[in-house]
Write an enzyme that holds these catalytic residues in place. Sequence first.
Site, short mmCIF file in Angstrom:
data_model
loop_
_atom_site.label_atom_id
_atom_site.label_comp_id
_atom_site.label_asym_id
_atom_site.label_seq_id
_atom_site.Cartn_x
_atom_site.Cartn_y
_atom_site.Cartn_z
N PRO A 68 0.83 -1.22 0.00
CA PRO A 68 0.00 0.00 0.00
C PRO A 68 0.86 1.26 0.00
O PRO A 68 1.90 1.31 0.64
CB PRO A 68 -0.80 -0.09 1.30
CG PRO A 68 -0.44 -1.35 1.96
CD PRO A 68 0.67 -2.00 1.21
N GLU A 69 0.43 2.25 -0.75
CA GLU A 69 1.10 3.56 -0.75
C GLU A 69 0.15 4.57 -0.10
O GLU A 69 -0.90 4.22 0.41
CB GLU A 69 1.48 3.95 -2.17
CG GLU A 69 2.50 2.97 -2.78
CD GLU A 69 3.08 3.45 -4.10
OE1 GLU A 69 2.96 4.65 -4.41
OE2 GLU A 69 3.65 2.62 -4.82
#
Length: 284
Positions: free
Chosen positions: A2-3
């Site tokens: 995830p960013e």
Amino acid sequence: MPELPEVETVRQGLAQWVTGRRIDSVEVRHPRAVRRHVPGGAHFADVLAGRTILDVRRRGKYLWLPLDSGDAVVGHLGMSGQLLLQPPGTPDETHLRVRFRFADDGPELRFVDQRTFGGLAVSEGGADLPAEIAHIARDPMDPEFSDEAFVAALRRRRTEVKRALLDQTLISGVGNIYADESLWRAKLHWARPTETMTRPAARLLLGHVKDVLTEAIGAGGTSFDALYVNVNGESGYFDRSLAVYGREGEPCNRCATIVRRDPFMNRSSFTCPKCQRRPRRPRL
Ligand SMILES: [Zn+2]
């Protein structure tokens, strides 16, 4: 992994569902999920029982939940972590690591993590900003992020522009996907030396970084990995809007030149060789 847009999507969902609720009890089902809480899982559960969650905040890819005790729960999703809201009695997920039950008997907060690279910890006195994450730079969506300070710091670096975008001490929250998309929009090659960037070019790049992140948050993130989901178990759809990332061999949306992939820091960089000219003297 995830960013920022994915973590921000989780933050928004959590803020809606857990703010103002009092924790009744916490069940740690796997010690690895609280390994950064040095006093151990029993202590983690003890200090949280009876506390009220005041808010859900984020710095880069870290989340924290300020508590009425002045402490905070700090969380990182790692590669595969999920924070899910589930009605009590819902069957346990296979990789359920930590469960929060609330005094109102409403939905439980569950930390589910298949690969267990993520984790939770209590930061003593960390309600305002946990000391453990204070070194991480603000992200460009933060109201206190300084555009001019970023532009100046970027131009002082002696590195490749993409490495600078991924440097969490300079700017946080920009990972591989959104760096590639921003560089494509700015027509900059990933290896462009930062010291050759003009002030307007740096400002333009920052503008694209903000646009890409804003659009990705609006889409609920990118579902590059089936494991990334929001608090309701749904994935985002920004992957439909990606211009270069993951599009090796496909035509550039702007000029139809075939997108190429280069190895980059154990990962990949995707560029249009025509729109994003490789610098003549790449930094070694
Ligand atoms: Zn192109």
